[in-house]
Write an enzyme that holds these catalytic residues in place. Structure first.
Site, PDB file in Angstrom:
ATOM      1  CB  CYS A  62      88.468   5.072  34.581  1.00 42.48           C
ATOM      2  SG  CYS A  62      88.628   5.521  36.621  1.00 42.48           S
ATOM      3  CD  GLU A  64      91.756   1.920  33.322  1.00 43.81           C
ATOM      4  OE1 GLU A  64      93.082   1.699  33.770  1.00 43.81           O
ATOM      5  OE2 GLU A  64      91.334   3.031  33.352  1.00 43.81           O
ATOM      6  CB  CYS A 102      91.407   2.830  39.604  1.00 42.41           C
ATOM      7  SG  CYS A 102      89.722   2.591  38.812  1.00 42.41           S
ATOM      8  CB  CYS A 105      89.034   0.240  35.820  1.00 40.73           C
ATOM      9  SG  CYS A 105      88.388   1.903  35.447  1.00 40.73           S
TER      10      CYS A 105
END
Length: 154
Positions: A62, A64, A102, A105
């Site tokens: 991801c 992040e 998400c 994360c």
């Protein structure tokens, strides 16, 4: 493509969202890179990450997580806020949008930055809120001491 932070009065939100938006606008590749994230540290520096998709979903990274890693490569400063922007697919309306982290994360960011806030969309535009409010019952393990209030862990 319009900047999702246009018209926002919060300078910190504009900085993070505009940085993430510019990054994903430059780096978007269908089915490869769809989201960019920007994280602000306590010293005022911004660190970016790019979503890296994979054929096997679990192997994807991801944006992040990438931004967190980029920040930790260069600073020990507290991380104070993060924003992620998703670029539209060719079949979608041509407008990038802010997306919340998400669940994975949220867990990861709170492990490494317990006081971090995130930019989210609201009926009144973009706002900053503590990430812990999006994940009120975060998993707390025993690998390292927690700096968060954990409540009863019986």
């Amino acid at each position: 493509m319009p900047d999702p932070a246009a018209g926002c009065d919060d300078e910190r939100v504009r900085l993070l969202v505009s940085t993430a938006s510019e990054t994903i606008s430059r780096r978007y590749v269908l089915a490869r890179h769809q989201i960019a994230a920007a994280v602000l540290d306590a010293d005022g520096a911004v660190h970016v990450g790019l979503h890296v998709d994979a054929m096997v979903g679990r192997a994807a990274v991801c944006a992040e997580a990438g931004a967190l890693s980029a920040a930790r490569l260069v600073t020990d400063a507290d991380l104070v806020a993060i924003a992620a922007v998703r670029f539209p697919k060719p079949t979608e309306a041509p407008a990038a949008r802010v997306v919340p982290p998400c669940g994975l994360c949220r867990e990861l960011l709170l492990d490494h930055a317990p006081g971090i806030s995130t930019v989210v969309g609201s009926p009144n535009g973009l706002k900053v809120m503590p990430l812990g409010e999006l994940l009120p019952h975060k998993y707390v393990g025993t690998k390292w001491p927690s700096t968060r209030e954990t409540g009863d862990v019986s």
